[in-house]
Design a protein around this motif. Structure first.
Motif, PDB file in Angstrom:
ATOM      1  N   TYR A   1       6.516  68.030 -51.665  1.00 35.35           N
ATOM      2  CA  TYR A   1       7.321  66.912 -51.644  1.00 35.35           C
ATOM      3  C   TYR A   1       8.368  67.189 -52.849  1.00 35.35           C
ATOM      4  O   TYR A   1       7.778  67.643 -53.983  1.00 35.35           O
ATOM      5  N   ASN A   2       9.562  66.660 -52.876  1.00 29.42           N
ATOM      6  CA  ASN A   2      10.213  66.919 -54.180  1.00 29.42           C
ATOM      7  C   ASN A   2       9.837  65.544 -55.191  1.00 29.42           C
ATOM      8  O   ASN A   2       9.310  64.508 -54.644  1.00 29.42           O
TER       9      ASN A   2
ATOM     10  N   GLU B   1      10.383  62.120 -53.421  1.00 25.01           N
ATOM     11  CA  GLU B   1       9.585  61.822 -52.252  1.00 25.01           C
ATOM     12  C   GLU B   1       8.152  61.322 -52.898  1.00 25.01           C
ATOM     13  O   GLU B   1       7.567  60.471 -52.353  1.00 25.01           O
ATOM     14  N   LYS B   2       7.819  61.973 -53.746  1.00 26.74           N
ATOM     15  CA  LYS B   2       6.406  61.782 -54.488  1.00 26.74           C
ATOM     16  C   LYS B   2       6.686  60.299 -55.129  1.00 26.74           C
ATOM     17  O   LYS B   2       5.532  59.668 -55.082  1.00 26.74           O
TER      18      LYS B   2
END
Length: 324
Positions: free
Chosen positions: A271-272, A275-276
């Motif tokens: 996840y980038n 997104e996290k």
């Protein structure tokens, strides 16, 4: 598809870092960095030069200078004195970018004195060397040093105390006293908990009271006041999602070292940052959304850094020449 990443931060540096972590270049935004080994401080200048760059960053066109000093949280008077001297020079550089000669300054201490993380502005004003009333009565030669700027200050409080927008109060004062510039001091919110009380941001774009905790008020800017406004802020809070995000990073690192759970760690690592962060906001308890966190010794830290800021401003104003 996760919702758009919307991090809670007032630091232009952290906005720029967010794009860098996603490997995205921002046209119209320039980053300049320098490191001073002696003081162990990182100085970063973010210059937003175009409207497109401003839209991407979510901040107005202008210069944002950030001083990061990890040792600033320590009670070392000599070190804080050196930081004050460095800060005075950097604020002076920002002021010199203005088109007009600056001789008189109104310092605005934003925030609520009764709420410790928000008391930075009032504390700074408490220790300022205010000179306007003396110079108005006796002239500049009444001061100890021949060269002094004309300094006035105000702590306008918050809307809950006064029933008025801060901008309304400051507009009236500017109209009556006619300073050349406003310097506004406020507490900020950071994305990284390691920057709390260790980072100072100087911006030539003014400041928006209450923005750090989502209370968006009318900004103190050149457009609203008619004179240049320098915003100086120190992050004193982070939101709860940021704390959980930092914990998640540690969890991912731990999972990656486990043979049994290594696959889970690899999935989360893919996840980038945006997104996290959005995943955390979805998982976090509803009552924690909108909660802000501050260190347990914040009362001591805020007072300490307020002395550093007021000392730097006193140094700066002593060097300013008057036309009287």
């Amino acid at each position: 598809m996760l919702e758009k990443y919307n991090v809670r931060t007032d630091l232009a540096l952290e906005e720029k870092e967010r794009f860098e972590s996603d490997q995205v270049e921002i046209p119209g935004v320039i980053l300049e960095e320098e490191y001073e080994d002696e003081l162990e401080i990182q100085i970063t200048k973010v210059k937003i030069e175009t409207e497109n760059g401003a839209k991407s960053m979510g901040k107005p066109v202008g210069v944002y200078l950030t001083i990061e000093a990890p040792n600033m949280a320590m009670s070392d008077e000599d070190y804080h004195r050196e930081i004050s001297e460095k800060l005075a020079r950097k604020i002076g550089e920002i002021i010199h970018l203005q088109e007009k000669e600056i001789c008189s300054v109104l310092v605005v201490g934003l925030g609520n004195r009764q709420v410790t993380p928000d008391a930075l502005g009032p504390y700074v004003v408490d220790n300022l060397r205010v000179t306007r009333h003396i110079m108005k009565e006796y002239g500049k030669y009444a001061m100890e040093m021949e060269e002094n700027g004309i300094v006035s200050a105000i702590v306008p409080g918050v809307m809950g105390q006064t029933g008025m927008e801060t901008l309304e109060i400051i507009k009236g004062i500017v109209s009556e006293t006619k300073p050349d510039m406003v310097i506004a001091i406020d507490a900020l919110a950071a994305r990284n908990s390691k920057r709390l009380n260790r980072t100072i941001q100087i911006a030539d774009t003014g400041i928006h009271p209450g923005s750090g905790v989502g209370n968006h008020r009318s900004g103190l800017t050149k457009e609203t006041l008619g004179i240049p406004v320098i915003g100086i802020g120190v992050p004193t809070v982070v939101d709860a999602a940021t704390i959980v995000n930092d914990t998640m990073e540690n969890l991912i690192s731990a999972l990656e070292t486990s043979e049994v759970l290594k696959g889970v760690g690899n999935v989360l690592r893919s996840y980038n940052n945006s997104e996290k962060y959005e995943l955390i906001k979805e998982l976090i308890s509803p009552h924690l959304n909108g909660m802000f966190v501050t260190p347990k010794n914040e009362d001591e830290l805020v007072k300490q850094i307020s002395y550093t800021l007021s000392e730097s401003l006193n140094m700066l104003f002593t060097e300013m020449k008057t036309n009287n």
